[in-house]
Design a protein around this motif. Structure first.
Motif, PDB file in Angstrom:
ATOM      1  N   ALA A  67       9.884  -7.451  -8.311  1.00 59.83           N
ATOM      2  CA  ALA A  67       9.999  -6.152  -7.660  1.00 59.83           C
ATOM      3  C   ALA A  67       9.491  -5.057  -8.586  1.00 59.83           C
ATOM      4  O   ALA A  67       9.787  -5.044  -9.781  1.00 59.83           O
ATOM      5  CB  ALA A  67      11.445  -5.885  -7.260  1.00 59.83           C
ATOM      6  N   GLY A  68       8.720  -4.146  -8.014  1.00 63.47           N
ATOM      7  CA  GLY A  68       8.111  -3.086  -8.782  1.00 63.47           C
ATOM      8  C   GLY A  68       6.717  -3.402  -9.287  1.00 63.47           C
ATOM      9  O   GLY A  68       6.017  -2.503  -9.769  1.00 63.47           O
ATOM     10  N   ASP A 125       1.260  -1.730  -4.617  1.00 66.69           N
ATOM     11  CA  ASP A 125       2.026  -1.278  -5.764  1.00 66.69           C
ATOM     12  C   ASP A 125       3.485  -1.121  -5.378  1.00 66.69           C
ATOM     13  O   ASP A 125       3.831  -1.029  -4.203  1.00 66.69           O
ATOM     14  CB  ASP A 125       1.483   0.048  -6.291  1.00 66.69           C
ATOM     15  CG  ASP A 125       0.068  -0.032  -6.810  1.00 66.69           C
ATOM     16  OD1 ASP A 125      -0.674   0.967  -6.661  1.00 66.69           O
ATOM     17  OD2 ASP A 125      -0.305  -1.081  -7.373  1.00 66.69           O
ATOM     18  N   SER A 126       4.346  -1.057  -6.378  1.00 62.53           N
ATOM     19  CA  SER A 126       5.788  -0.874  -6.158  1.00 62.53           C
ATOM     20  C   SER A 126       6.322  -1.868  -5.138  1.00 62.53           C
ATOM     21  O   SER A 126       7.048  -1.509  -4.206  1.00 62.53           O
ATOM     22  CB  SER A 126       6.079   0.565  -5.716  1.00 62.53           C
ATOM     23  OG  SER A 126       5.633   1.495  -6.689  1.00 62.53           O
ATOM     24  N   LEU A 127       5.978  -3.120  -5.322  1.00 63.61           N
ATOM     25  CA  LEU A 127       6.360  -4.149  -4.355  1.00 63.61           C
ATOM     26  C   LEU A 127       7.868  -4.339  -4.304  1.00 63.61           C
ATOM     27  O   LEU A 127       8.563  -4.234  -5.317  1.00 63.61           O
ATOM     28  CB  LEU A 127       5.673  -5.465  -4.697  1.00 63.61           C
ATOM     29  CG  LEU A 127       4.196  -5.525  -4.306  1.00 63.61           C
ATOM     30  CD1 LEU A 127       3.485  -6.636  -5.054  1.00 63.61           C
ATOM     31  CD2 LEU A 127       4.061  -5.728  -2.797  1.00 63.61           C
ATOM     32  N   LYS A 128       8.347  -4.627  -3.108  1.00 58.53           N
ATOM     33  CA  LYS A 128       9.757  -4.846  -2.835  1.00 58.53           C
ATOM     34  C   LYS A 128       9.965  -6.258  -2.305  1.00 58.53           C
ATOM     35  O   LYS A 128       9.046  -6.848  -1.730  1.00 58.53           O
ATOM     36  CB  LYS A 128      10.262  -3.842  -1.793  1.00 58.53           C
ATOM     37  CG  LYS A 128      10.039  -2.383  -2.151  1.00 58.53           C
ATOM     38  CD  LYS A 128      10.456  -1.485  -0.991  1.00 58.53           C
ATOM     39  CE  LYS A 128      10.239  -0.029  -1.312  1.00 58.53           C
ATOM     40  NZ  LYS A 128      10.627   0.850  -0.167  1.00 58.53           N
ATOM     41  N   PRO A 129      11.164  -6.818  -2.449  1.00 64.36           N
ATOM     42  CA  PRO A 129      11.425  -8.139  -1.870  1.00 64.36           C
ATOM     43  C   PRO A 129      11.127  -8.207  -0.373  1.00 64.36           C
ATOM     44  O   PRO A 129      10.692  -9.254   0.115  1.00 64.36           O
ATOM     45  CB  PRO A 129      12.917  -8.356  -2.151  1.00 64.36           C
ATOM     46  CG  PRO A 129      13.153  -7.605  -3.418  1.00 64.36           C
ATOM     47  CD  PRO A 129      12.285  -6.370  -3.296  1.00 64.36           C
ATOM     48  N   LEU A 139      -4.921  -7.863  -2.921  1.00 61.65           N
ATOM     49  CA  LEU A 139      -5.443  -8.890  -2.043  1.00 61.65           C
ATOM     50  C   LEU A 139      -6.905  -8.602  -1.712  1.00 61.65           C
ATOM     51  O   LEU A 139      -7.301  -7.444  -1.565  1.00 61.65           O
ATOM     52  CB  LEU A 139      -4.643  -8.957  -0.741  1.00 61.65           C
ATOM     53  CG  LEU A 139      -3.130  -9.138  -0.870  1.00 61.65           C
ATOM     54  CD1 LEU A 139      -2.502  -9.273   0.511  1.00 61.65           C
ATOM     55  CD2 LEU A 139      -2.785 -10.333  -1.752  1.00 61.65           C
ATOM     56  N   SER A 140      -7.691  -9.661  -1.583  1.00 60.58           N
ATOM     57  CA  SER A 140      -9.088  -9.543  -1.218  1.00 60.58           C
ATOM     58  C   SER A 140      -9.371 -10.400   0.005  1.00 60.58           C
ATOM     59  O   SER A 140      -8.773 -11.464   0.185  1.00 60.58           O
ATOM     60  CB  SER A 140     -10.000  -9.992  -2.361  1.00 60.58           C
ATOM     61  OG  SER A 140      -9.817  -9.200  -3.511  1.00 60.58           O
ATOM     62  N   CYS A 141     -10.289  -9.950   0.825  1.00 62.39           N
ATOM     63  CA  CYS A 141     -10.718 -10.688   2.004  1.00 62.39           C
ATOM     64  C   CYS A 141     -12.232 -10.605   2.072  1.00 62.39           C
ATOM     65  O   CYS A 141     -12.790  -9.510   2.250  1.00 62.39           O
ATOM     66  CB  CYS A 141     -10.082 -10.099   3.264  1.00 62.39           C
ATOM     67  SG  CYS A 141     -10.727 -10.749   4.816  1.00 62.39           S
ATOM     68  N   VAL A 142     -12.893 -11.746   1.930  1.00 55.58           N
ATOM     69  CA  VAL A 142     -14.350 -11.803   1.974  1.00 55.58           C
ATOM     70  C   VAL A 142     -14.781 -12.241   3.362  1.00 55.58           C
ATOM     71  O   VAL A 142     -14.337 -13.279   3.857  1.00 55.58           O
ATOM     72  CB  VAL A 142     -14.904 -12.757   0.911  1.00 55.58           C
ATOM     73  CG1 VAL A 142     -16.431 -12.793   0.989  1.00 55.58           C
ATOM     74  CG2 VAL A 142     -14.461 -12.323  -0.478  1.00 55.58           C
ATOM     75  N   ARG A 160       2.549   3.267  -1.020  1.00 55.06           N
ATOM     76  CA  ARG A 160       2.620   2.124  -1.924  1.00 55.06           C
ATOM     77  C   ARG A 160       1.383   1.233  -1.829  1.00 55.06           C
ATOM     78  O   ARG A 160       0.959   0.650  -2.823  1.00 55.06           O
ATOM     79  CB  ARG A 160       3.861   1.283  -1.639  1.00 55.06           C
ATOM     80  CG  ARG A 160       5.168   2.031  -1.844  1.00 55.06           C
ATOM     81  CD  ARG A 160       6.361   1.079  -1.800  1.00 55.06           C
ATOM     82  NE  ARG A 160       6.489   0.414  -0.506  1.00 55.06           N
ATOM     83  CZ  ARG A 160       6.438  -0.902  -0.326  1.00 55.06           C
ATOM     84  NH1 ARG A 160       6.268  -1.710  -1.367  1.00 55.06           N
ATOM     85  NH2 ARG A 160       6.581  -1.421   0.885  1.00 55.06           N
ATOM     86  N   PHE A 161       0.823   1.101  -0.631  1.00 57.34           N
ATOM     87  CA  PHE A 161      -0.334   0.231  -0.409  1.00 57.34           C
ATOM     88  C   PHE A 161      -1.557   1.079  -0.093  1.00 57.34           C
ATOM     89  O   PHE A 161      -1.451   2.142   0.531  1.00 57.34           O
ATOM     90  CB  PHE A 161      -0.095  -0.715   0.769  1.00 57.34           C
ATOM     91  CG  PHE A 161       0.965  -1.765   0.559  1.00 57.34           C
ATOM     92  CD1 PHE A 161       1.791  -1.758  -0.550  1.00 57.34           C
ATOM     93  CD2 PHE A 161       1.118  -2.767   1.502  1.00 57.34           C
ATOM     94  CE1 PHE A 161       2.764  -2.733  -0.728  1.00 57.34           C
ATOM     95  CE2 PHE A 161       2.086  -3.743   1.340  1.00 57.34           C
ATOM     96  CZ  PHE A 161       2.909  -3.731   0.224  1.00 57.34           C
TER      97      PHE A 161
END
Length: 120
Positions: A14-15, A83-87, A20-23, A66-67
């Protein structure tokens, strides 16, 4: 049609942050819209963020500030900076592309998904 391949998922505390990438298998300037969706076990798939061919973006309330969704047309690649990811962000994340064939008919294409797990 278009093939989509995601990468960048993983396990993070967390935090923390992930990108992520998508080609895509075709020039993404020709795609009407692209986006990121996510689905947790037992839950419905939900829109996280989207971007139009013109560059307009939209975010779910839960990820605003955050994203960040972005695209690199030269690399045929869509990104999601998280960023600042949460559960509660834990889910399988899917890349989506919309090809508009007529004003009343479109086709949706999906990547295979990439797992994001956020620990507390």
């Amino acid at each position: 049609q278009v093939q989509l391949v995601e990468s960048g998922g993983g396990l993070v505390q967390a935090g923390g942050s992930l990108r992520l990438s998508c080609v895509a298998s075709r020039d993404i300037f020709s795609i009407y819209a692209m986006g990121w969706y996510r689905q947790a076990p037992g839950m419905q798939r939900e829109l996280v963020a989207s971007i139009s061919s013109g560059g307009s973006t939209n975010y779910a309330d839960s990820v605003k500030a955050r994203f960040v969704i972005s695209r690199d047309n030269a690399k045929n690649t869509l990104y999601l900076q998280m960023d600042s990811l949460k559960p509660d962000d834990t889910a399988v994340y899917y890349c989506n592309a919309v090809l508009k064939l007529t004003p009343w008919r479109s086709e949706n294409y999906w990547g295979q998904g990439t797992q994001v797990t956020v620990s507390s």
